[in-house]
Design a protein around this motif. Structure first.
Motif, PDB file in Angstrom:
ATOM      1  N   ASP A 148       4.872  14.264  -1.411  1.00  8.55           N
ATOM      2  CA  ASP A 148       6.158  14.459  -2.085  1.00  8.55           C
ATOM      3  C   ASP A 148       7.197  13.434  -1.643  1.00  8.55           C
ATOM      4  O   ASP A 148       8.386  13.597  -1.926  1.00  8.55           O
ATOM      5  N   ALA A 149       6.762  12.369  -0.952  1.00  5.56           N
ATOM      6  CA  ALA A 149       7.708  11.339  -0.506  1.00  5.56           C
ATOM      7  C   ALA A 149       8.445  10.741  -1.699  1.00  5.56           C
ATOM      8  O   ALA A 149       7.917  10.665  -2.813  1.00  5.56           O
ATOM      9  N   ASP A 150       9.677  10.307  -1.460  1.00  6.99           N
ATOM     10  CA  ASP A 150      10.489   9.730  -2.536  1.00  6.99           C
ATOM     11  C   ASP A 150       9.875   8.438  -3.064  1.00  6.99           C
ATOM     12  O   ASP A 150       9.942   8.149  -4.255  1.00  6.99           O
ATOM     13  N   VAL A 151       9.310   7.657  -2.152  1.00  3.94           N
ATOM     14  CA  VAL A 151       8.663   6.396  -2.518  1.00  3.94           C
ATOM     15  C   VAL A 151       7.302   6.353  -1.852  1.00  3.94           C
ATOM     16  O   VAL A 151       7.191   6.592  -0.644  1.00  3.94           O
ATOM     17  N   ARG A 152       6.264   6.049  -2.636  1.00  6.37           N
ATOM     18  CA  ARG A 152       4.911   5.969  -2.088  1.00  6.37           C
ATOM     19  C   ARG A 152       4.306   4.631  -2.459  1.00  6.37           C
ATOM     20  O   ARG A 152       4.275   4.257  -3.633  1.00  6.37           O
ATOM     21  N   VAL A 153       3.846   3.912  -1.440  1.00  7.00           N
ATOM     22  CA  VAL A 153       3.346   2.556  -1.630  1.00  7.00           C
ATOM     23  C   VAL A 153       1.975   2.400  -0.990  1.00  7.00           C
ATOM     24  O   VAL A 153       1.761   2.841   0.147  1.00  7.00           O
ATOM     25  N   LEU A 154       1.051   1.780  -1.713  1.00  6.95           N
ATOM     26  CA  LEU A 154      -0.203   1.342  -1.129  1.00  6.95           C
ATOM     27  C   LEU A 154      -0.080  -0.154  -0.903  1.00  6.95           C
ATOM     28  O   LEU A 154       0.030  -0.933  -1.857  1.00  6.95           O
ATOM     29  N   LEU A 155      -0.045  -0.552   0.362  1.00  4.42           N
ATOM     30  CA  LEU A 155       0.074  -1.960   0.719  1.00  4.42           C
ATOM     31  C   LEU A 155      -1.321  -2.517   0.949  1.00  4.42           C
ATOM     32  O   LEU A 155      -2.051  -2.036   1.828  1.00  4.42           O
ATOM     33  N   THR A 156      -1.691  -3.498   0.169  1.00  2.00           N
ATOM     34  CA  THR A 156      -3.041  -4.029   0.272  1.00  2.00           C
ATOM     35  C   THR A 156      -3.000  -5.546   0.364  1.00  2.00           C
ATOM     36  O   THR A 156      -1.948  -6.168   0.237  1.00  2.00           O
ATOM     37  N   GLY A 205       1.005   7.865  -9.145  1.00  2.00           N
ATOM     38  CA  GLY A 205       2.378   7.832  -8.656  1.00  2.00           C
ATOM     39  C   GLY A 205       2.616   6.929  -7.466  1.00  2.00           C
ATOM     40  O   GLY A 205       3.753   6.781  -7.015  1.00  2.00           O
ATOM     41  N   VAL A 206       1.551   6.320  -6.951  1.00  2.00           N
ATOM     42  CA  VAL A 206       1.674   5.413  -5.809  1.00  2.00           C
ATOM     43  C   VAL A 206       1.697   3.973  -6.323  1.00  2.00           C
ATOM     44  O   VAL A 206       0.833   3.574  -7.118  1.00  2.00           O
ATOM     45  N   VAL A 207       2.668   3.203  -5.864  1.00  2.00           N
ATOM     46  CA  VAL A 207       2.826   1.815  -6.305  1.00  2.00           C
ATOM     47  C   VAL A 207       2.026   0.893  -5.386  1.00  2.00           C
ATOM     48  O   VAL A 207       2.162   0.962  -4.162  1.00  2.00           O
ATOM     49  N   THR A 208       1.218   0.030  -5.964  1.00  2.00           N
ATOM     50  CA  THR A 208       0.455  -0.932  -5.175  1.00  2.00           C
ATOM     51  C   THR A 208       1.254  -2.220  -4.983  1.00  2.00           C
ATOM     52  O   THR A 208       1.783  -2.775  -5.946  1.00  2.00           O
TER      53      THR A 208
END
Length: 231
Positions: A148-156, A205-208
């Motif tokens: 439920d985090a406001d911003v979710r990022v997958l850093l690759t 919903g997670v931004v790469t």
């Protein structure tokens, strides 16, 4: 932006820690290195002579671990029973053993509980951020710990870029010999952790953010852009 929670996941060598600290500093937020918690648990078990193959014993030891995580992104600390283990948990012996602890499902349950508590504390009136929020990074923050985090990022990043970064970090060089010396540690850790958590593909919903061609300031800015786009 009050009580902002930024969750950042990614594989070894993707730059999670450096980027997360940079984002936290830029936003005045706390910073939680969940990978360091698994390393601290490994150090604690080895220091106490616990057999890492004995999963129930490891889980019991971790539940009793007196862990304190310092969440200042400019000077994060890891303390166990009053002992600063920040340097010790980065040693090769810990890196070689941490997968046995990180793939212990009972350990993951306990450390996830602690991670959620740390996030909730910074959402409220955290000692560092005074309730402004936190950047938490690891393997399963976007999907399990803080979905439920406001911003979710997958850093690759590409395998080549990740190996070069880790070699530079560990050996001070990204030449062929250093990269090869780092290969097993990086790829084996990712393979082991993949058995218990998915961190190679972004969930809904997670931004790469792919940092393969970006330097550190550019990657930090890319993540900050994701935060700003949240509105």
């Amino acid at each position: 932006m009050n009580a902002l929670v930024v969750a950042i996941d990614g594989p070894s060598g993707s730059g999670k820690s450096s980027v997360s600290k940079g984002v936290a500093r830029a936003l005045g937020l706390a910073y939680l290195d969940t990978g360091a918690m698994y390393r601290a648990a490994t150090w604690w078990c080895l220091d106490r002579g616990v057999d890492l193959a004995d999963q129930p014993a490891v889980a019991d030891a971790v539940r009793a671990m007196p862990l304190v995580m310092g969440v200042d992104p400019s000077a994060p600390t890891v303390t166990v029973g009053g002992t600063d283990v920040g340097a010790a948990i980065r040693e090769t012996a810990i890196s070689a053993a941490v997968s046995a602890v990180a793939t212990n499902l009972a350990v993951r349950d306990e450390l996830r509980r602690l991670q959620r508590a740390a996030i909730d504390a910074e959402r409220a009136s955290g000692s560092f951020s005074e309730g402004r929020g936190i950047v938490a990074e690891g393997r399963d923050i976007t999907t399990v710990v803080a979905p439920d985090a406001d911003v979710r990022v997958l850093l690759t990043a590409s395998e080549e870029a990740r190996l070069a970064r880790r070699a530079l970090d560990v050996h001070g060089s990204a030449d062929a010999a250093s990269v090869e010396a780092t290969r097993d540690q990086v790829l084996r850790r990712d393979a082991d952790d993949s058995m218990v958590v998915q961190f190679h593909t972004a969930a809904d919903g997670v931004v790469t953010v792919d940092s393969s061609q970006l330097d550190l300031p550019q990657t930090i800015e890319a993540v900050l852009s994701v935060v700003r786009a949240r509105g």
